[in-house]
Motif scaffolding. Structure first.
Motif, PDB file in Angstrom:
ATOM      1  N   ALA A   1       0.830  -1.205   0.000  1.00 22.24           N
ATOM      2  CA  ALA A   1       0.000   0.000   0.000  1.00 22.24           C
ATOM      3  C   ALA A   1       0.866   1.257   0.000  1.00 22.24           C
ATOM      4  CB  ALA A   1      -0.938   0.004   1.199  1.00 22.24           C
ATOM      5  N   ARG A   2       2.057   1.196   0.643  1.00 24.86           N
ATOM      6  CA  ARG A   2       2.953   2.360   0.634  1.00 24.86           C
ATOM      7  C   ARG A   2       3.431   2.654  -0.782  1.00 24.86           C
ATOM      8  NH1 ARG A   2       9.002   3.096   3.361  1.00 24.86           N
ATOM      9  NH2 ARG A   2       9.107   5.373   3.065  1.00 24.86           N
ATOM     10  N   ALA A   3       3.801   1.614  -1.507  1.00 20.27           N
ATOM     11  CA  ALA A   3       4.218   1.787  -2.892  1.00 20.27           C
ATOM     12  C   ALA A   3       3.079   2.374  -3.712  1.00 20.27           C
ATOM     13  CB  ALA A   3       4.662   0.454  -3.482  1.00 20.27           C
ATOM     14  N   ARG A   4       1.885   1.884  -3.466  1.00 21.53           N
ATOM     15  CA  ARG A   4       0.716   2.371  -4.204  1.00 21.53           C
ATOM     16  C   ARG A   4       0.490   3.867  -3.944  1.00 21.53           C
ATOM     17  NH1 ARG A   4      -5.233  -0.326  -3.311  1.00 21.53           N
ATOM     18  NH2 ARG A   4      -6.420   0.968  -4.764  1.00 21.53           N
ATOM     19  N   ARG A   5       0.642   4.291  -2.694  1.00 26.14           N
ATOM     20  CA  ARG A   5       0.460   5.709  -2.346  1.00 26.14           C
ATOM     21  C   ARG A   5       1.506   6.576  -3.030  1.00 26.14           C
ATOM     22  NH1 ARG A   5      -0.171   3.557   2.840  1.00 26.14           N
ATOM     23  NH2 ARG A   5       1.919   4.285   3.426  1.00 26.14           N
ATOM     24  N   ILE A   6       2.775   6.126  -3.011  1.00 28.89           N
ATOM     25  CA  ILE A   6       3.864   6.906  -3.596  1.00 28.89           C
ATOM     26  C   ILE A   6       3.657   7.053  -5.102  1.00 28.89           C
ATOM     27  CG2 ILE A   6       6.343   6.891  -4.115  1.00 28.89           C
ATOM     28  CD1 ILE A   6       6.777   5.571  -1.355  1.00 28.89           C
ATOM     29  N   ILE A   7       3.325   5.950  -5.769  1.00 28.53           N
ATOM     30  CA  ILE A   7       3.145   5.987  -7.221  1.00 28.53           C
ATOM     31  C   ILE A   7       1.968   6.880  -7.591  1.00 28.53           C
ATOM     32  CG2 ILE A   7       2.585   4.612  -9.267  1.00 28.53           C
ATOM     33  CD1 ILE A   7       4.081   2.274  -7.928  1.00 28.53           C
ATOM     34  N   ARG A   8       0.854   6.727  -6.865  1.00 29.95           N
ATOM     35  CA  ARG A   8      -0.321   7.541  -7.188  1.00 29.95           C
ATOM     36  C   ARG A   8      -0.029   9.030  -6.974  1.00 29.95           C
ATOM     37  NH1 ARG A   8      -5.808   6.972  -8.659  1.00 29.95           N
ATOM     38  NH2 ARG A   8      -6.316   9.094  -9.301  1.00 29.95           N
ATOM     39  N   ALA A   9       0.758   9.346  -5.948  1.00 31.98           N
ATOM     40  CA  ALA A   9       1.099  10.751  -5.701  1.00 31.98           C
ATOM     41  C   ALA A   9       1.906  11.327  -6.868  1.00 31.98           C
ATOM     42  CB  ALA A   9       1.881  10.880  -4.395  1.00 31.98           C
ATOM     43  N   TYR A  10       2.853  10.533  -7.384  1.00 32.45           N
ATOM     44  CA  TYR A  10       3.622  10.991  -8.544  1.00 32.45           C
ATOM     45  C   TYR A  10       2.734  11.143  -9.770  1.00 32.45           C
ATOM     46  CZ  TYR A  10       8.426  10.891  -6.742  1.00 32.45           C
ATOM     47  OH  TYR A  10       9.595  11.170  -6.073  1.00 32.45           O
ATOM     48  N   MET A  11       1.801  10.218  -9.962  1.00 27.22           N
ATOM     49  CA  MET A  11       0.918  10.301 -11.119  1.00 27.22           C
ATOM     50  C   MET A  11       0.017  11.523 -11.025  1.00 27.22           C
ATOM     51  SD  MET A  11      -0.021   6.308 -11.875  1.00 27.22           S
ATOM     52  CE  MET A  11      -0.769   6.646 -13.471  1.00 27.22           C
ATOM     53  N   ASP A  12      -0.456  11.820  -9.827  1.00 27.26           N
ATOM     54  CA  ASP A  12      -1.266  13.030  -9.649  1.00 27.26           C
ATOM     55  C   ASP A  12      -0.441  14.285  -9.904  1.00 27.26           C
ATOM     56  OD1 ASP A  12      -3.494  11.550  -9.044  1.00 27.26           O
ATOM     57  OD2 ASP A  12      -3.248  11.703  -6.867  1.00 27.26           O
ATOM     58  N   ASP A  13       0.897  14.144  -9.776  1.00 29.73           N
ATOM     59  CA  ASP A  13       1.795  15.281  -9.983  1.00 29.73           C
ATOM     60  C   ASP A  13       2.332  15.341 -11.411  1.00 29.73           C
ATOM     61  OD1 ASP A  13       3.060  17.569  -8.923  1.00 29.73           O
ATOM     62  OD2 ASP A  13       4.932  16.464  -8.634  1.00 29.73           O
ATOM     63  N   GLY A  14       1.815  14.444 -12.284  1.00 32.14           N
ATOM     64  CA  GLY A  14       2.188  14.537 -13.692  1.00 32.14           C
ATOM     65  C   GLY A  14       2.867  13.331 -14.294  1.00 32.14           C
ATOM     66  N   LEU A  15       3.290  12.346 -13.482  1.00 33.00           N
ATOM     67  CA  LEU A  15       3.914  11.151 -14.042  1.00 33.00           C
ATOM     68  C   LEU A  15       2.886  10.384 -14.871  1.00 33.00           C
ATOM     69  CD1 LEU A  15       6.278   9.072 -14.180  1.00 33.00           C
ATOM     70  CD2 LEU A  15       5.279   7.994 -12.159  1.00 33.00           C
ATOM     71  N   ASP A  16       3.164  10.208 -16.167  1.00 29.89           N
ATOM     72  CA  ASP A  16       2.209   9.484 -17.005  1.00 29.89           C
ATOM     73  C   ASP A  16       2.901   8.434 -17.870  1.00 29.89           C
ATOM     74  OD1 ASP A  16       3.522  11.109 -18.757  1.00 29.89           O
ATOM     75  OD2 ASP A  16       1.733  11.838 -19.780  1.00 29.89           O
ATOM     76  N   LYS A  17       4.010   7.890 -17.408  1.00 29.67           N
ATOM     77  CA  LYS A  17       4.665   6.801 -18.123  1.00 29.67           C
ATOM     78  C   LYS A  17       3.714   5.607 -18.176  1.00 29.67           C
ATOM     79  CE  LYS A  17       8.417   9.118 -18.683  1.00 29.67           C
ATOM     80  NZ  LYS A  17       8.706   9.671 -20.019  1.00 29.67           N
ATOM     81  N   SER A  18       3.685   4.934 -19.317  1.00 33.13           N
ATOM     82  CA  SER A  18       2.674   3.891 -19.520  1.00 33.13           C
ATOM     83  C   SER A  18       2.757   2.798 -18.470  1.00 33.13           C
ATOM     84  CB  SER A  18       2.821   3.294 -20.918  1.00 33.13           C
ATOM     85  OG  SER A  18       4.068   2.649 -21.073  1.00 33.13           O
ATOM     86  N   PHE A  19       3.981   2.450 -18.044  1.00 34.46           N
ATOM     87  CA  PHE A  19       4.107   1.369 -17.071  1.00 34.46           C
ATOM     88  C   PHE A  19       3.596   1.769 -15.692  1.00 34.46           C
ATOM     89  CE2 PHE A  19       8.258   3.534 -17.381  1.00 34.46           C
ATOM     90  CZ  PHE A  19       8.379   4.025 -16.092  1.00 34.46           C
ATOM     91  N   ALA A  20       3.469   3.078 -15.434  1.00 33.67           N
ATOM     92  CA  ALA A  20       2.935   3.499 -14.134  1.00 33.67           C
ATOM     93  C   ALA A  20       1.498   3.014 -13.974  1.00 33.67           C
ATOM     94  CB  ALA A  20       3.010   5.018 -14.000  1.00 33.67           C
ATOM     95  N   TYR A  21       0.734   3.040 -15.055  1.00 36.13           N
ATOM     96  CA  TYR A  21      -0.629   2.510 -15.000  1.00 36.13           C
ATOM     97  C   TYR A  21      -0.603   1.008 -14.741  1.00 36.13           C
ATOM     98  CZ  TYR A  21      -1.821   7.006 -17.074  1.00 36.13           C
ATOM     99  OH  TYR A  21      -1.975   8.345 -17.306  1.00 36.13           O
ATOM    100  N   GLN A  22       0.327   0.328 -15.402  1.00 41.59           N
ATOM    101  CA  GLN A  22       0.470  -1.110 -15.196  1.00 41.59           C
ATOM    102  C   GLN A  22       0.801  -1.418 -13.738  1.00 41.59           C
ATOM    103  OE1 GLN A  22       3.555  -2.953 -17.618  1.00 41.59           O
ATOM    104  NE2 GLN A  22       4.037  -4.342 -15.951  1.00 41.59           N
ATOM    105  N   LEU A  23       1.752  -0.668 -13.181  1.00 47.43           N
ATOM    106  CA  LEU A  23       2.166  -0.925 -11.804  1.00 47.43           C
ATOM    107  C   LEU A  23       1.033  -0.646 -10.817  1.00 47.43           C
ATOM    108  CD1 LEU A  23       5.785   0.554 -11.880  1.00 47.43           C
ATOM    109  CD2 LEU A  23       5.092  -1.835 -12.078  1.00 47.43           C
ATOM    110  N   LEU A  24       0.298   0.433 -11.053  1.00 49.47           N
ATOM    111  CA  LEU A  24      -0.832   0.723 -10.168  1.00 49.47           C
ATOM    112  C   LEU A  24      -1.894  -0.370 -10.247  1.00 49.47           C
ATOM    113  CD1 LEU A  24      -1.867   4.505 -10.125  1.00 49.47           C
ATOM    114  CD2 LEU A  24      -1.020   3.089  -8.259  1.00 49.47           C
ATOM    115  N   CYS A  25      -2.142  -0.854 -11.458  1.00 50.56           N
ATOM    116  CA  CYS A  25      -3.108  -1.943 -11.607  1.00 50.56           C
ATOM    117  C   CYS A  25      -2.624  -3.203 -10.889  1.00 50.56           C
ATOM    118  CB  CYS A  25      -3.343  -2.239 -13.090  1.00 50.56           C
ATOM    119  SG  CYS A  25      -4.314  -0.996 -13.953  1.00 50.56           S
ATOM    120  N   GLU A  26      -1.349  -3.511 -11.053  1.00 50.89           N
ATOM    121  CA  GLU A  26      -0.801  -4.697 -10.388  1.00 50.89           C
ATOM    122  C   GLU A  26      -0.895  -4.560  -8.868  1.00 50.89           C
ATOM    123  OE1 GLU A  26       3.141  -5.143 -11.910  1.00 50.89           O
ATOM    124  OE2 GLU A  26       2.471  -5.838 -13.877  1.00 50.89           O
TER     125      GLU A  26
END
Length: 738
Positions: A332-357
């Motif tokens: 869940a910590r990894a999920r929070r960190i990744i989502r925070a970066y995505m909300d801040d503009g990270l849109d690399k395609s694998f970020a969606y994959q990682l969040l889904c996983e």
């Protein structure tokens, strides 16, 4: 050089960077030396080729290049017929005699492995590995490179340097390459920091840092005077990018030990040339040191450390973040960190994959719908990310029993990535639940379905976890239906629409698929289903006569199966028997009943056979039909725009395809063109800007931009848009005939 010159030879080709190209070349040279065969190199320089690879004469002697090298145009003519050396196995009956006979008959073999030693089935691996470095003797280098090789050998004589290889470059900077996750090539800097501390504990240690990103070299040089870069040893040399890249590889080969990524062709090739030791830096760390490095990286990510060069750098660290947090039982910590970066503009395609996983790992499959919404709410122009979010959303809706939405998502994911294993797994679950059928999906042969325990790949834990998901009313422990969707892609190339990689059309790869097909469906031997499926692969491999015979036998046994008649029409069209082919395609379409793919294919064939009225009837009906086939929407829009009075209608049809195909390059380019034809210039320009700024504008996109705006007397706009891309405006203008 022509294709005829290349017959009966060993051809080296890798369309990537220095390490991969060099090892493919060395393996090819080793084989040509051992068997006294002609040697050639398919050296691509166009498209997205990195700068250091564009001029081989910067590295190799110009006369040697003229004698052995050929470009991408010739490569495109011969590639499908090359026999990939990786497909030669004892199982398929390859012997020295068969190999030499194939060479004598004019067959050529492809050396294309990106790493490692290529060993033919009858050879001794240890003996081949010992001979491979000697192949360097066959390479004739350019004069500046030869001089530097001698200097490097002189400087490194008697030294025991330790090399660190830090791979960054296009992995974090290139808009396309950085949209993929590279955990075997990108290693977080914290691993190197941790290992370097142990290395420098030896007072006699000297370390040489190699990296395609200078800032990484500078950071580690500041740690200790014994840490140096390539320029510290050899000075500021006036080398071309290509020459420098090779010479860094050569210098690395002269070090005693190399620590780097676990799967880098650059460091692997250096090891092969120099016979030095190579170890993945992560594997060289103790469990305690590895944990300390991972925790420091996690803290830096959470604190938004300025050590991270850009979002590409951040993105590549996320795989390791997840790995560590799963070890600690806190995904869940990894999920929070990744989502925070995505909300801040990270849109690399694998970020969606990682969040889904991570949503699956934390038992929150429903969150995948929110991730899909996030992707569709922003200009995330990546087929990978769109395929991912639609696949995971489909799994969620399958589990919930939402059949219509699940089918929508499966159509989108299959269109974006028709060959992806995870997409096939989701479609197989839809097949299991009778949600995917030949009537509502790309038509397939239900008889070519078998039961399988796991339909998702087992090699990666995150994907293996998907085998715990089942459609509503089904038990994950039950066996699922399995179909070879690659054959479906071959049947419906026109209405699948995607440009696929070269391996899909390479005949030796297809032969391997044929072998897999026959083994997987051996119980159907002699059936019309397997006979027809074999015909599809034989046709793809270039054996049209045998493919035709397969389809004839299948039709004789099952004359009312529309797919077999469609397949025979494909073969007949390729042989120029258009009238007979059209008869079979009409028959197939009638047997199937009204289906968008059959109709679109029939309309397309009719148009090319000058049966224009009937073709218009079909596309007029498709224009108002309610269906899910993205490519058919695009085909229909392209047809309707031929009538100047129907441009608005063509745009409306296209928008129906764009809704599920968010950010798709081909559809956006078509939309921009339609807007320009409608004289909605600012709207068209805005779409072109989206394509360019997201790195999706191809050479052809920029040619179209030039033609559209120069026709309006606004060449300045075309110049400005191309200046924002990787392409040269003068080259684009020349291609456009300007």
């Amino acid at each position: 050089m022509t294709p005829a010159d290349l017959q009966g030879s060993i051809i080296s080709h890798r369309n990537d960077r220095m390490g991969g190209r060099m090892i493919a070349m060395l393996n090819a040279l080793r084989i040509t030396r051992d068997y006294d065969l002609p040697f050639f190199v398919g050296w691509t320089t166009g498209g997205r080729t990195s700068e250091e690879m564009r001029d081989p004469t910067a590295i190799f002697d110009a006369d040697w290049v003229a004698q052995h090298f050929f470009d991408g145009d010739v490569l495109g003519e011969v590639y499908d017929d090359l026999i990939d050396l990786s497909t030669l196995t004892q199982h398929t009956g390859w012997t020295p005699e068969k190999f030499r006979a194939a060479i004598a008959q004019g067959s050529s073999f492809l050396s294309g492995a990106a790493m490692g030693v290529t060993v033919l089935p009858w050879e001794n691996p240890q003996e081949v590995a010992a001979r491979l470095p000697l192949a360097v003797e066959s390479i004739r280098f350019s004069a500046p490179v030869r001089a530097m090789i001698e200097r490097i050998d002189s400087i490194f004589a008697g030294t025991k340097l330790t090399a660190y290889h830090i791979r960054r470059g296009d992995i974090i900077y290139d808009p396309i390459t950085s949209n993929k996750l590279w955990p075997n090539k990108f290693i977080p800097r914290e691993f190197y920091e941790q290992h370097l501390g142990r290395t420098l504990a030896d007072p006699d240690a000297r370390v040489l840092i190699f990296s395609d990103t200078p800032v990484e070299v500078e950071r580690l040089r500041k740690v200790d005077p014994r840490v140096q870069g390539f320029d510290d040893l050899l000075g500021d040399n006036d080398l071309t990018p290509g020459a420098r890249d090779f010479l860094e590889l050569f210098a690395m080969s002269r070090c005693k030990h190399i620590y780097g990524p676990p799967s880098s062709a650059f460091s692997q090739t250096a090891m092969t040339i120099g016979g030095c030791s190579l170890q993945a830096v992560e594997d060289a760390l103790s469990p305690e040191d590895r944990a300390a490095a991972m925790d420091r990286m996690t803290d830096r990510l959470e604190a938004r450390s300025t050590l991270f060069i850009n979002m590409g750098d951040v993105g590549q660290c996320l795989h390791f973040l997840i790995e560590r947090q799963k070890e600690l039982g806190d995904p869940a910590r990894a999920r929070r960190i990744i989502r925070a970066y995505m909300d801040d503009g990270l849109d690399k395609s694998f970020a969606y994959q990682l969040l889904c996983e991570l949503s699956v790992a934390t038992g929150d499959l429903a969150a995948c719908e929110d991730i899909r919404d996030l992707a569709y709410a922003r200009p995330s122009y990546s087929d990978d990310s769109m395929a991912t979010v639609n696949t995971y959303s489909a799994l969620h809706h399958l589990a919930q029993g939402n059949t219509d939405t699940a089918l929508d998502r499966l159509h989108a994911s299959f269109w974006f990535r028709p060959l992806e294993n995870v997409v096939h797994g989701a479609v197989n679950l839809g097949l299991t639940a009778d949600i995917v059928t030949p009537d509502n999906f790309y038509p397939f042969d239900p008889a070519m379905t078998r039961q399988k325990g796991n339909v998702f790949p087992q090699g990666r834990r995150a994907l293996a976890e998907l085998n715990t998901i089942a459609p509503k009313g089904y038990d994950p422990e039950d066996r699922s239906d399995f179909h070879m969707w690659d054959i479906v892609v071959r049947d419906w190339r026109l209405t699948c629409g995607k440009k696929l990689n070269r391996a899909f059309t390479n005949k030796s790869k297809i032969a391997k698929s044929l072998d897999m097909l026959e083994r997987a469906f051996s119980k159907l031997e002699g059936s019309p289903a397997l006979t027809s499926a074999r015909g599809v692969l034989l046709f793809a491999a270039g054996d049209a006569d045998e493919a035709l015979e397969c389809q004839r036998r299948a039709i004789a046994a099952a004359p009312d199966t529309p797919l077999y008649r469609k397949r025979i029409s494909d073969v007949l069209f390729s042989q120029g028997a258009d009238k007979t082919a059209l008869f079979q395609l009409r028959k197939a379409s009638n047997l199937m009943g009204w289906h968008p793919t059959y109709q679109a294919e029939l309309g397309w064939r009719l148009w090319r056979m000058k049966e224009r009225d009937e073709s218009w009837e079909i596309y007029n009906r498709l224009a108002v039909a309610d269906h899910r086939f993205i490519e058919v929407h695009l085909m229909t829009s392209d047809m309707i725009r031929r009538d100047p009075d129907r441009l608005e209608e063509a745009l409306a049809v296209l928008e129906r395809g764009l809704k599920p195909a968010h950010g798709a390059q081909r559809l956006l380019a078509a939309k921009a063109r339609l807007l320009m034809m409608l004289e909605r210039v600012e709207e068209g320009r805005a779409v072109y800007e989206q394509l360019v700024d997201c790195g999706l504008g191809t050479e052809h996109t920029h040619v179209e931009i030039y033609r559209q705006f120069s026709a309006l007397g606004r060449e300045d706009i075309a110049r400005e848009l191309t200046a924002r891309s990787i392409y040269d405006f003068d080259m684009v203008k020349e291609m456009a005939g300007g």
